[in-house]
Design an enzyme around this catalytic site. Structure first.
Site, PDB file in Angstrom:
ATOM      1  CG  ASP A   1      22.284   9.273 -10.874  1.00 54.21           C
ATOM      2  OD1 ASP A   1      20.790   9.531 -11.063  1.00 54.21           O
ATOM      3  OD2 ASP A   1      22.976   9.896  -9.967  1.00 54.21           O
TER       4      ASP A   1
ATOM      5  CD  GLU B   1      24.354  12.429  -7.864  1.00 58.05           C
ATOM      6  OE1 GLU B   1      24.499  11.409  -7.259  1.00 58.05           O
ATOM      7  OE2 GLU B   1      24.562  12.741  -8.980  1.00 58.05           O
TER       8      GLU B   1
END
Length: 276
Positions: free
Chosen positions: A46, A150
């Site tokens: 990420d 997430e």
């Protein structure tokens, strides 16, 4: 309806996605008159994709990466990957270990530094403090690395990595971020890494959640994008019912992370924090 697979999730127009995210970043920086964008770079998928997108969107001189390992939980190869990426992209970066800062909290009589979720969340919040110190000092914004997967299941630390000014990857599932990284030329050793927050020694997403993101993202796509019931999602994906129940449980239990703190409502105030 045909069988839903991970191919359905990752089949999106990445060239359009990149331009939309880049425009979002440029417009926000211009609107806020930010002099710098600072982010935490871990060497994971990420943060590596985010840094690459920022370089695609802004002048390199406006981007700063803080690499903040803890020697007890961060593998050295992650630090090396982060440094190598920052150098290859030509952005300013700073490496400093947070061990001593974390340990300093033991001056409070109730703090014990252990390799567990409590200390892991403390590490995330220490990093947040350093990012905001830098942003405040140099007139900048903090870019968050959390992705849509997430955010939906609450897999981030409240007031830790969840405390940011904007979330350029918040519109993409984890597997989409990984695919975008491949297309952007992020090194294969990073795009092929298993997801691992590294908040404590040996910490991986699979170890904590119990499923791979290739499974989680299909479940999220079926539930949130296709709006399927659990029964139909199980039928069309072939994934276990337990996965969908866990995803929904994590989503509902983490709702407090995605909203402002609750406050009492006085009868004469329809909106106590109204913005004008």
């Amino acid at each position: 309806m045909a069988r839903i697979t991970i191919k359905d999730v990752i089949s999106i127009p990445y060239d359009i996605v990149l331009e939309l995210i880049s425009s979002f970043v440029k417009n926000l920086v211009e609107k806020t008159s930010a002099r710098v964008v600072v982010m935490g770079l871990s060497g994971g998928i990420d943060s590596s994709v985010l840094l690459t997108i920022l370089v695609h969107s802004l002048p390199e001189k406006c981007i700063v990466a803080l690499i903040m390992p803890d020697s007890r939980s961060t593998p050295e190869e992650d630090v090396n990957d982060a440094v190598n990426l920052a150098e290859s992209l030509g952005v300013e970066y700073h490496v400093f270990y947070i061990d001593k800062i974390v340990d300093s909290y033991t001056t409070a009589p109730f703090v014990e530094i252990r390799e567990d979720i409590v200390t892991g969340n403390l590490r995330a919040r220490v990093r947040m403090n350093l990012l905001y110190y830098y942003a405040n000092k140099y007139g900048g914004l903090v870019a968050g690395t959390s992705d849509r997967s997430e955010l939906l299941i609450g897999y981030f630390t409240k007031y830790g990595d969840g405390a940011v000014d904007f979330l350029p990857l918040g519109c993409l599932y984890k597997t989409q971020v990984r695919e975008l990284g491949k297309r952007l030329g992020v090194p294969e050793r990073i795009t092929s890494k298993p997801s691992a927050p590294r908040l404590w020694r040996g910490h991986t997403a699979r170890g904590e959640i119990g499923y791979e993101y290739e499974e989680i993202d299909v479940a999220l796509y079926a539930l949130f994008d296709l709006k399927l019931s659990v029964e139909r999602a199980v039928e069309y994906t072939g994934l276990p019912r337990e996965l969908f129940e866990k995803v929904l449980l994590m989503h509902r239990a983490s709702r407090h992370k995605r909203t402002t703190p609750p406050l009492p409502i006085l009868p004469w105030l329809q909106n106590p924090i109204l913005e004008i």
